[in-house]
Structure formats: C-alpha cells, structure tokens
Design a protein around this motif. Structure first.
Motif, mmCIF file in Angstrom:
data_model
loop_
_atom_site.group_PDB
_atom_site.id
_atom_site.type_symbol
_atom_site.label_atom_id
_atom_site.label_comp_id
_atom_site.label_asym_id
_atom_site.label_seq_id
_atom_site.Cartn_x
_atom_site.Cartn_y
_atom_site.Cartn_z
ATOM 1 N N VAL A 128 0.839 -1.202 0.000
ATOM 2 C CA VAL A 128 0.000 0.000 0.000
ATOM 3 C C VAL A 128 0.871 1.249 0.000
ATOM 4 O O VAL A 128 0.606 2.218 -0.721
ATOM 5 N N ASP A 129 1.948 1.231 0.813
ATOM 6 C CA ASP A 129 2.834 2.390 0.884
ATOM 7 C C ASP A 129 3.487 2.664 -0.460
ATOM 8 O O ASP A 129 3.603 3.819 -0.882
ATOM 9 N N VAL A 130 3.956 1.616 -1.134
ATOM 10 C CA VAL A 130 4.595 1.781 -2.436
ATOM 11 C C VAL A 130 3.602 2.332 -3.452
ATOM 12 O O VAL A 130 3.918 3.237 -4.233
ATOM 13 N N ARG A 131 2.398 1.794 -3.431
ATOM 14 C CA ARG A 131 1.374 2.269 -4.375
ATOM 15 C C ARG A 131 1.025 3.727 -4.106
ATOM 16 O O ARG A 131 0.812 4.507 -5.047
ATOM 17 N N ALA A 132 0.947 4.094 -2.842
ATOM 18 C CA ALA A 132 0.639 5.482 -2.491
ATOM 19 C C ALA A 132 1.766 6.409 -2.943
ATOM 20 O O ALA A 132 1.518 7.509 -3.454
ATOM 21 N N LEU A 133 3.019 5.949 -2.765
ATOM 22 C CA LEU A 133 4.159 6.742 -3.197
ATOM 23 C C LEU A 133 4.140 6.937 -4.706
ATOM 24 O O LEU A 133 4.338 8.050 -5.209
ATOM 25 N N GLU A 134 3.878 5.862 -5.441
ATOM 26 C CA GLU A 134 3.855 5.945 -6.899
ATOM 27 C C GLU A 134 2.705 6.821 -7.384
ATOM 28 O O GLU A 134 2.853 7.571 -8.356
ATOM 29 N N ALA A 135 1.561 6.749 -6.702
ATOM 30 C CA ALA A 135 0.423 7.597 -7.069
ATOM 31 C C ALA A 135 0.767 9.063 -6.847
ATOM 32 O O ALA A 135 0.423 9.931 -7.665
ATOM 33 N N GLY A 136 1.472 9.347 -5.749
ATOM 34 C CA GLY A 136 1.892 10.719 -5.484
ATOM 35 C C GLY A 136 2.882 11.219 -6.523
ATOM 36 O O GLY A 136 2.804 12.370 -6.965
ATOM 37 N N GLN A 137 3.796 10.352 -6.933
ATOM 38 C CA GLN A 137 4.765 10.721 -7.960
ATOM 39 C C GLN A 137 4.064 11.032 -9.277
ATOM 40 O O GLN A 137 4.393 12.024 -9.947
ATOM 41 N N LEU A 155 8.303 19.056 -6.381
ATOM 42 C CA LEU A 155 9.231 17.944 -6.604
ATOM 43 C C LEU A 155 10.243 17.747 -5.476
ATOM 44 O O LEU A 155 10.846 16.678 -5.369
ATOM 45 N N THR A 156 10.418 18.757 -4.626
ATOM 46 C CA THR A 156 11.448 18.688 -3.585
ATOM 47 C C THR A 156 11.308 17.481 -2.655
ATOM 48 O O THR A 156 12.323 16.870 -2.295
ATOM 49 N N PRO A 157 10.107 17.071 -2.254
ATOM 50 C CA PRO A 157 10.014 15.876 -1.393
ATOM 51 C C PRO A 157 10.579 14.610 -2.037
ATOM 52 O O PRO A 157 10.855 13.640 -1.338
ATOM 53 N N TYR A 158 10.756 14.621 -3.365
ATOM 54 C CA TYR A 158 11.223 13.424 -4.067
ATOM 55 C C TYR A 158 12.683 13.560 -4.526
ATOM 56 O O TYR A 158 13.178 12.712 -5.266
ATOM 57 N N ARG A 159 13.383 14.593 -4.088
ATOM 58 C CA ARG A 159 14.724 14.877 -4.613
ATOM 59 C C ARG A 159 15.739 13.786 -4.288
ATOM 60 O O ARG A 159 16.712 13.598 -5.018
ATOM 61 N N PHE A 160 15.531 13.051 -3.183
ATOM 62 C CA PHE A 160 16.449 11.982 -2.808
ATOM 63 C C PHE A 160 15.853 10.605 -3.084
ATOM 64 O O PHE A 160 16.273 9.601 -2.508
ATOM 65 N N GLY A 161 14.870 10.566 -3.988
ATOM 66 C CA GLY A 161 14.250 9.298 -4.346
ATOM 67 C C GLY A 161 15.071 8.562 -5.392
ATOM 68 O O GLY A 161 16.289 8.700 -5.477
#
Length: 206
Positions: free
Chosen positions: A11-20, A133-139
């Motif tokens: 669920v966490d991965v799916r939520a992350l991908e949906a946010g991206q 995009l800043t929350p994802y800069r270290f993704g």
C-alpha cells in the motif's frame, strides 16, 4: 502478521507511486504552458536567453513525460530513461549554442519588457514545480533527475531576469548573449550530472 506487513508495504509503495504520478502530471502541464508562453515571448523580443529558457521548458516537459511513464518500473528502465533525459538536456545546450552563434552574426537589442515579464511569470511557475518535486529529490534516479531539471529552471529564471535588467540598463544586446552563454554552460553541467547518475544506476541494475 507477516502478511499484514507485506500488505502495508504494498500500500505504501502504491501510495508513493500515485503521489509521484500526480506531481509529475502537474509539473508536465505547467511546463507545456510555460513553453508556449516563453517561445512566443522569445520570438517577439528577439532574446537568446529567453529562447534558451523556452527550450529548457520544452526539454523539461519531455523529461516529466518520460518520468511519468516509468513510475513503478524497474531500476534499469528508470536508468535508461534518465539517459534519455540527459541527452535531451544536451540537445537543448546544442540548440542554445546555435542560437548564440546566429545572434552574434545578426546583432540586435532584445525587447527587455517582454523578456522581463515572461521571465518573471516563468520563474513563479518554476518555483511551484520545484516545491512540488522537492520531497522526491532523494528518491530514485527517475524523480531525482526530474528535480534536477526543476532546480535548473530556477537558476535559468533568475538569469533571464538579470539579462532583461542588463539589456535595459546598457541598451545593448550583449548582456542577453552573456546570460545565454552562462545558461549553455549550466545545461552542459546538468547533462553531465544526469548522465553520470543514470549510467551509475544502469550499472547497478545490470
């Protein structure tokens, strides 16, 4: 218990991908709109630095589209797309270099009012994109390269504003060419950083 943890992870991965995907779709839309505005202003004003900014926005729109396509894909696929992003930035640098050469052969004074207004609007929207995009800069390499492009847009926005002010102050076209040259060097540096990171990730995924 293990099943519960596994499900939570999924669920966490799916939520992350949906946010991206949501963020990339927003910044893609913004960059398409700002590209249309910037290219129109660049052609009207005769500004090389503004044209470089518009090409940057077009490259970013393609970058975000590619990033959107590989959300949730393998690391190898993301690394391959990051290589394409780096090549797009490099292509923008070549286009800017050609424009600078053309302007040197055909000197003129750009319309600073159009430059300044377009640059200010573009900077405001680029600031919004960077914030998103800043929350994802270290993704992963996919989102990190998207953030890299957005950060470059902020530098480019301030640079074009400086060019507009300098054209107004000196009533000459050379400040516009100087700033365009600086942006060219920035594009080359960014292309190198993205490509280096992409090839590193590609080797790790092999």
């Amino acid at each position: 218990m293990a099943d519960s943890c596994g499900c939570g992870g999924t669920v966490d991965v799916r939520a992350l991908e949906a946010g991206q995907r949501r963020v990339l779709l927003i910044v893609l839309t913004i960059n398409i709109a700002t590209f249309a505005m910037m290219i129109t202003a660049a052609l009207y004003s005769g500004s090389s630095s503004l044209l470089s900014g518009s090409l940057d926005n077009l490259g970013d729109a393609l970058t975000y589209l590619l990033s959107l396509a590989v959300v949730g894909a393998s690391l190898r696929a993301k690394a391959a797309v990051a290589v394409v992003k780096g090549l797009l930035i490099l292509g923008a640098a070549i286009a800017v270099a050609a424009q600078i050469g053309w302007r040197l052969a055909h000197p003129g004074v750009p319309i600073f009012e159009a430059m300044g207004l377009a640059a200010a609007v573009n900077l405001a929207f680029n600031g919004l994109c960077l914030w998103l995009l800043t929350p994802y800069r270290f993704g992963d390499v996919n989102m990190a390269s998207a953030w890299e492009c957005s950060r470059n847009d902020i530098y480019e926005g301030f640079a074009v504003l400086l060019a507009a002010a300098s054209v107004w102050m000196f009533d000459a076209g050379w400040p516009d060419l100087v700033i365009a040259t600086v942006l060219l060097l920035m594009f080359l540096r960014s292309a190198w950083r993205v490509l280096r990171s992409a090839f590193k990730s590609y080797r790790e995924a092999a």
